[in-house]
Design a protein around this motif. Structure first.
Motif, PDB file in Angstrom:
ATOM      1  N   GLY A  16       0.831  -1.200   0.000  1.00 45.22           N
ATOM      2  CA  GLY A  16       0.000   0.000   0.000  1.00 45.22           C
ATOM      3  C   GLY A  16       0.860   1.242   0.000  1.00 45.22           C
ATOM      4  O   GLY A  16       2.033   1.207  -0.383  1.00 45.22           O
ATOM      5  N   THR A  17       0.299   2.342   0.445  1.00 45.59           N
ATOM      6  CA  THR A  17       1.016   3.616   0.510  1.00 45.59           C
ATOM      7  C   THR A  17       1.119   4.043   1.956  1.00 45.59           C
ATOM      8  O   THR A  17       0.101   4.232   2.631  1.00 45.59           O
ATOM      9  N   VAL A  18       2.332   4.192   2.438  1.00 45.70           N
ATOM     10  CA  VAL A  18       2.537   4.523   3.842  1.00 45.70           C
ATOM     11  C   VAL A  18       1.865   5.849   4.192  1.00 45.70           C
ATOM     12  O   VAL A  18       1.838   6.780   3.390  1.00 45.70           O
ATOM     13  N   PHE A  19       1.290   5.925   5.390  1.00 41.19           N
ATOM     14  CA  PHE A  19       0.637   7.153   5.847  1.00 41.19           C
ATOM     15  C   PHE A  19       1.681   8.239   6.100  1.00 41.19           C
ATOM     16  O   PHE A  19       2.665   8.020   6.789  1.00 41.19           O
ATOM     17  N   LYS A  20       1.434   9.417   5.527  1.00 42.63           N
ATOM     18  CA  LYS A  20       2.354  10.548   5.693  1.00 42.63           C
ATOM     19  C   LYS A  20       1.620  11.667   6.430  1.00 42.63           C
ATOM     20  O   LYS A  20       0.726  12.305   5.862  1.00 42.63           O
ATOM     21  N   PRO A  21       1.961  11.940   7.670  1.00 43.36           N
ATOM     22  CA  PRO A  21       1.270  12.996   8.419  1.00 43.36           C
ATOM     23  C   PRO A  21       1.429  14.367   7.743  1.00 43.36           C
ATOM     24  O   PRO A  21       2.491  14.686   7.208  1.00 43.36           O
ATOM     25  N   LEU A  22       0.371  15.146   7.767  1.00 46.03           N
ATOM     26  CA  LEU A  22       0.350  16.506   7.212  1.00 46.03           C
ATOM     27  C   LEU A  22       0.672  16.533   5.723  1.00 46.03           C
ATOM     28  O   LEU A  22       1.112  17.560   5.183  1.00 46.03           O
ATOM     29  N   CYS A  23       0.453  15.432   5.042  1.00 44.11           N
ATOM     30  CA  CYS A  23       0.773  15.357   3.608  1.00 44.11           C
ATOM     31  C   CYS A  23      -0.205  16.189   2.777  1.00 44.11           C
ATOM     32  O   CYS A  23       0.198  16.888   1.846  1.00 44.11           O
ATOM     33  N   ASP A  24      -1.503  16.110   3.127  1.00 45.50           N
ATOM     34  CA  ASP A  24      -2.522  16.799   2.338  1.00 45.50           C
ATOM     35  C   ASP A  24      -3.721  17.097   3.226  1.00 45.50           C
ATOM     36  O   ASP A  24      -3.645  16.941   4.456  1.00 45.50           O
ATOM     37  N   ASP A  25      -4.822  17.497   2.602  1.00 44.13           N
ATOM     38  CA  ASP A  25      -6.004  17.873   3.374  1.00 44.13           C
ATOM     39  C   ASP A  25      -6.950  16.697   3.623  1.00 44.13           C
ATOM     40  O   ASP A  25      -8.027  16.868   4.190  1.00 44.13           O
ATOM     41  N   LYS A  26      -6.571  15.503   3.231  1.00 44.43           N
ATOM     42  CA  LYS A  26      -7.454  14.345   3.325  1.00 44.43           C
ATOM     43  C   LYS A  26      -7.430  13.737   4.728  1.00 44.43           C
ATOM     44  O   LYS A  26      -6.362  13.540   5.306  1.00 44.43           O
ATOM     45  N   ILE A  27      -8.606  13.387   5.264  1.00 43.59           N
ATOM     46  CA  ILE A  27      -8.722  12.704   6.554  1.00 43.59           C
ATOM     47  C   ILE A  27      -9.037  11.234   6.288  1.00 43.59           C
ATOM     48  O   ILE A  27     -10.034  10.911   5.625  1.00 43.59           O
ATOM     49  N   ARG A  28      -8.200  10.361   6.821  1.00 37.27           N
ATOM     50  CA  ARG A  28      -8.321   8.926   6.570  1.00 37.27           C
ATOM     51  C   ARG A  28      -8.847   8.146   7.767  1.00 37.27           C
ATOM     52  O   ARG A  28      -9.330   7.031   7.614  1.00 37.27           O
ATOM     53  N   PHE A  29      -8.694   8.708   8.983  1.00 39.14           N
ATOM     54  CA  PHE A  29      -9.195   8.032  10.185  1.00 39.14           C
ATOM     55  C   PHE A  29      -9.372   9.054  11.298  1.00 39.14           C
ATOM     56  O   PHE A  29      -8.741  10.118  11.285  1.00 39.14           O
TER      57      PHE A  29
END
Length: 746
Positions: free
Chosen positions: A91-104
């Motif tokens: 998958g794609t590792v979670f990157k904090p503050l990468c973009d405006d998307k909320i995943r959890f």
């Protein structure tokens, strides 16, 4: 008088005094000059995007240095990495503050950095966010329609997909005289180690960092930081000499590491980030899952068919997997099988391995199904296991390097008093309590990973061992010191074990019950090479009494090389180093598994747990009054620390069966008990008589030490044994963990 060997002795932990007196420094304890404090702002929605973020009120506070968000974070940190660490799933590792998307829910959306912790925390409350929410899913049970096969990735070797079917399961199962079809459900568990996740990043200048981190793998986090931030490996040093528990939660880098490093590089200051207990529930956890098992036997109790299907939570951005479905075929010979494993993507953070990942999940279902079969057959549950005992690995046909499971059954059953059991459910009573006996089998892999060790003799004649391995509270520091001491014939106090530092020679992260075999074997290999070098140097000394002496005629003991038949003839380590112009004598060697030789064998540890429960007749409250676990794990280096590992696992088994669960509000997509007041774990009052037995198991094939791990094997059988004991006490089967007393009232 010969010095007593250290290996096999119940030595107390060498760092015990530092830990109980508070002298041990953990990741958030280090005194660093000019330190800034970062506090994480967490999202309050579960899925969607940020449409507005206002940090002005926080920035206006005195002492607040910066507020980092996706809108102003530095650009230097971003590479399109699929695998950012050695334990990353596909998958794609979670990157904090990468973009405006909320995943959890609880995802980090900002970092407030201030001159002191309290101002950073207060500033975090002033950051204003507006969201655009989207619908979300957080339940495996409600989303089975989305289940799919997991993607393959770099972890497939350690977590292989289910094996191909064998025979004709459908035909044999449908025609079988005795069969069980059962479903099992497990809730989410969070690791909750005592030490909070914390990182202290020291900015050394010129792109160099010294990082004190809560981790199970210093080199893994060095690898992560260097790759993500584009730094040279040698410029990143990660230290973790003391770790206040982890249980798997520290296998992967957690987001406080990323945020601390990012802020330090951006501000060119030293930065500490500590997650609070509530935020600990936004990361690592054991995934929720559902299982369906269909087992069949002939009239004599021989297993003829088995289907094991597992449906397990993963995140929307990574495919986390565990080995669940195939365990039954590695334990029992079954000619007709079908195995399934599917992931259910949910809007939660990616799960991570939690003590005995997959194994404890699978064995609960397998061993409860076996218990049901025993009652249908009218056979003692222990006898049913013995009738289906595998002398070779049923899944491969390979012999075991060793297997003393039969001895585990016999010794634990005898110690427990299993023969006194009345098989009729509800028949055994003690005052106002219903008494139940239950048992189950445990199995776990005997892992060994490559490890590199540096061994040296100092000017003072002491042995120093260096390896990057961490000690997460398992006793690794003590056990490695014992192994090294015996290899050079030295007392414990003359051995220095350097660890928990990415600058030291390579070690995998500590996990999988693998470190004694991995680092321990590397110590043996390095010590062997060091002894050869010492003997060579000793023979080169002027007027050496060892000239012409064969290696078989000497021994290493008491800090000297001496003649085996005449100990008065000897050369001390100090003298050898002195003759070497005072330069330390050292060597570095790799220890690794014998893959070619061992590919012909199966390598496993085994256990058997027997449990007594008392269930109040009226209130239905459940108490585990006593339990016995017997373990076959090869050579036991330190019975005291090993017993601690097993008894701790047994406590966790009680917790998993009766207490531990993270509860999600499906309407909000968030945990409603993210604290140690409402996340239930056992207290002293819940734990009664626990006994541990180590079956005598000599394994001359598995590695140079003959060792297998003990970190997980004590856990895998306990939840099933408890569930089976509750059935014996009450006549009710409850297949959802944890078991709540109100389910017995229904």
């Amino acid at each position: 008088m010969a010095m007593k060997p250290s290996v096999g002795q119940p030595l107390s932990r060498l760092e015990g005094r530092q830990k109980v007196t508070g002298a041990a420094e953990y990741a958030a304890d280090y005194k660093v000059p000019g330190l800034l404090y970062g506090y994480v702002v967490s999202s309050t929605i579960t899925k969607g995007k940020i449409i507005r973020i206002d940090t002005s009120a926080a920035k206006a506070l005195p002492g607040v240095v910066e507020v980092l968000t996706h809108e102003n974070r530095p650009g230097l940190a971003w590479f399109d990495l699929q695998y950012a660490d050695m334990d990353a799933p596909p998958g794609t590792v979670f990157k904090p503050l990468c973009d405006d998307k909320i995943r959890f829910n609880g995802q980090p959306v900002a970092l407030v950095v201030a001159e002191d912790f309290e101002m950073a925390r207060y500033g975090a409350t002033l950051v204003q966010l507006n969201y655009e929410e989207e619908s979300f899913v957080t339940s495996v049970e409600a989303n089975l329609g989305a289940a799919r096969a997991a993607k393959k990735g770099i972890a497939t070797a350690l977590k292989p997909p289910p094996p191909a079917p064998t025979g004709d399961f459908e035909k044999v199962y449908s025609a079988a005289p005795i069969k069980v079809d059962a479903e099992y459900q497990h809730g989410i568990e969070h690791h909750n180690p005592m030490e909070l996740f914390a990182t202290t990043t020291v900015f050394e200048g010129d792109g160099k960092l010294t990082i004190y981190d809560k981790t199970q793998g210093t080199i893994n986090n060095q690898f992560f930081v260097a790759n993500v931030f584009g730094l040279r490996y040698k410029d990143v040093r990660v230290l973790a000499p003391y770790v206040g528990g982890a249980f798997g939660s520290g296998l992967r880098p957690q987001y406080q590491l990323f945020l601390s490093v990012m802020a330090a590089l951006y501000l060119k200051r030293n930065v500490r980030v500590v997650l609070d207990r509530h935020q600990m529930f936004t990361l690592a956890h054991r995934p929720q899952n559902m299982q369906r098992l269909q087992f069949a036997t002939d009239e004599n109790g021989r297993l003829t068919a088995a289907r094991h299907a597992a449906f397990v939570e993963t995140s929307s951005y990574e495919d986390y997997t565990e080995v669940i479905s195939s365990w039954s075929h590695r334990l029992y010979p079954i000619p007709n099988t079908r195995f399934e494993y599917k992931v259910v993507p949910l809007d939660l953070s990616t799960p991570i391995d939690m003590r005995a990942p997959g194994g404890v999940t699978a064995m609960h279902a397998i061993e409860c199904t076996m218990d049901q079969l025993a009652y249908k057959l009218g056979i003692d549950p222990l006898e049913l296991r013995l009738r289906n005992y595998a002398e070779v690995d049923p899944s491969t046909g390979k012999p075991f390097t060793s297997k003393a499971l039969r001895e585990c059954y016999q010794q634990a059953a005898s110690k427990f008093g299993w023969s006194e059991r009345n098989p009729e459910p509800g028949s055994m009573k003690r005052g106002n309590k219903l008494v139940g006996y239950g048992m189950a089998t445990g199995v776990w892999d005997a892992y060994q990973f490559p490890s590199r060790v540096q061994a040296m003799i100092t000017k003072e004649g002491k042995l120093k061992i260096n390896n990057a391995v961490t000690d997460i509270g398992t006793g690794t520091f003590t056990v490695m010191t014992q192994i090294a001491a015996d290899e050079l014939g030295l007392p414990i106090e003359d051995v220095i074990f350097g660890y928990g530092d990415s600058k030291k020679p390579f070690s995998m992260f500590q996990g999988g019950s693998s470190m004694t075999s991995s680092t321990g074997v590397a110590i043996v290999m390095a010590a062997k090479a060091l002894k050869e070098k010492l003997l060579k140097k000793a023979k080169e000394m002027p007027e050496s009494p060892l000239v012409g002496v064969a290696e078989k005629d000497i021994t290493f003991k008491d800090g000297s090389i001496s003649l085996r038949n005449d100990p008065s003839v000897h050369v001390s380590f100090r003298a050898i180093v002195a003759a070497n112009k005072g330069q330390v004598i050292k060597t570095t060697k790799m220890g690794k598994p014998h893959l070619l030789k061992l590919r012909k064998y199966s390598k496993m540890t085994h256990s058997a747990s027997f449990v007594e429960v008392e269930v109040d007749k009226d209130l239905k409250t459940i108490v585990v009054t006593r339990a016995v676990t017997a373990v076959a794990a090869g050579k036991i280096i330190n019975p005291k620390t090993a017993r601690s590992q097993i008894s701790g696992s047994m406590v966790w088994g009680i917790s998993k069966a009766l207490h531990e669960e993270s509860v999600i509000d499906e309407n909000l997509g968030k945990y409603v008990n993210p604290n140690l007041a409402e996340y239930h774990i056992p207290t002293h009052a819940d734990i009664h008589q626990l006994e541990v037995i180590f079956a005598d198991e000599k394994d001359e094939l598995i590695n140079e030490l003959g060792t297998k791990g003990v970190g997980e094997i004590g856990l895998v059988a306990m939840p099933a044994a408890i569930a089976n004991a509750i059935f014996h006490a009450t006549g009710k089967r409850i297949n959802r963990l944890p078991i709540h007393f109100d389910e017995l009232l229904a």
